[in-house]
Scaffold this active site. Structure first.
Site, PDB file in Angstrom:
ATOM      1  N   ILE A  48     -11.110   0.978  10.638  1.00  0.00           N
ATOM      2  CA  ILE A  48     -11.526  -0.387  10.958  1.00  0.00           C
ATOM      3  C   ILE A  48     -10.405  -1.301  10.468  1.00  0.00           C
ATOM      4  O   ILE A  48      -9.989  -1.191   9.310  1.00  0.00           O
ATOM      5  CB  ILE A  48     -12.871  -0.707  10.269  1.00  0.00           C
ATOM      6  N   ASN A  63      -9.977  -4.301   9.375  1.00  0.00           N
ATOM      7  CA  ASN A  63     -10.079  -5.152   8.191  1.00  0.00           C
ATOM      8  C   ASN A  63     -10.389  -4.378   6.910  1.00  0.00           C
ATOM      9  O   ASN A  63     -10.526  -4.972   5.843  1.00  0.00           O
ATOM     10  CB  ASN A  63     -11.101  -6.270   8.407  1.00  0.00           C
ATOM     11  N   CYS A  64     -10.466  -3.059   6.981  1.00  0.00           N
ATOM     12  CA  CYS A  64     -10.716  -2.218   5.808  1.00  0.00           C
ATOM     13  C   CYS A  64      -9.446  -2.182   4.951  1.00  0.00           C
ATOM     14  O   CYS A  64      -8.364  -1.880   5.441  1.00  0.00           O
ATOM     15  CB  CYS A  64     -11.107  -0.807   6.254  1.00  0.00           C
ATOM     16  N   THR A  65      -9.581  -2.471   3.677  1.00  0.00           N
ATOM     17  CA  THR A  65      -8.445  -2.497   2.765  1.00  0.00           C
ATOM     18  C   THR A  65      -7.702  -1.167   2.730  1.00  0.00           C
ATOM     19  O   THR A  65      -6.465  -1.133   2.745  1.00  0.00           O
ATOM     20  CB  THR A  65      -8.919  -2.861   1.336  1.00  0.00           C
ATOM     21  N   LYS A  74      -5.728  -0.663   5.858  1.00  0.00           N
ATOM     22  CA  LYS A  74      -4.534  -1.518   5.810  1.00  0.00           C
ATOM     23  C   LYS A  74      -3.436  -0.854   4.978  1.00  0.00           C
ATOM     24  O   LYS A  74      -2.274  -0.860   5.367  1.00  0.00           O
ATOM     25  CB  LYS A  74      -4.877  -2.889   5.223  1.00  0.00           C
TER      26      LYS A  74
END
Length: 122
Positions: free
Chosen positions: A14, A16-18, A21
């Site tokens: 996903i 926006n998942c840290t 990223k």
């Protein structure tokens, strides 16, 4: 990561998942080409989840630390007792899949671990 012309690394997660990223930044810093598959847009098929669960273990693939798991009612949590029930949950709630999932040929990595990524890159 050594890849042949027709073997492209697949990274699932996903945006926006840290942790996703971090994995994407690591791959880009090491100039490793990959295709990104957004679980929110493309989902994950039962067949794909089954293959991953068979290879990595459903316990590793199911994210019991995340917000999605914590927000489930106790009855739903208690019903996840085997691969089939975990796969059903991950299929219906893709945010319950531990992220990222990286496929390179037959190698499957679940979660981001710089040491594992570095070993695969050799």
């Amino acid at each position: 990561m050594p890849t042949s012309q027709n073997q492209i690394i697949q990274l699932y997660g996903i945006p926006n998942c840290t942790t996703v990223k971090k994995a994407r930044v690591w791959l880009e810093q090491h100039q490793i080409a990959y295709q990104f598959h957004d679980f929110k847009k493309t989902g994950a098929s039962i067949e794909q989840l089954s293959a991953w669960a068979q290879q990595a273990g459903w316990e590793k693939l199911l994210n019991r630390q995340g917000t999605t798991w914590r927000q489930l009612d106790e009855e739903t949590k208690a019903s996840v007792i085997d691969a089939a029930s975990a796969i059903d949950l991950m299929h219906s709630k893709t945010s319950s899949i531990k992220r990222p999932v990286l496929m390179s040929g037959t190698t499957l990595l679940v979660g981001f671990n710089e040491t594992e990524y570095s070993q695969l890159a050799k």
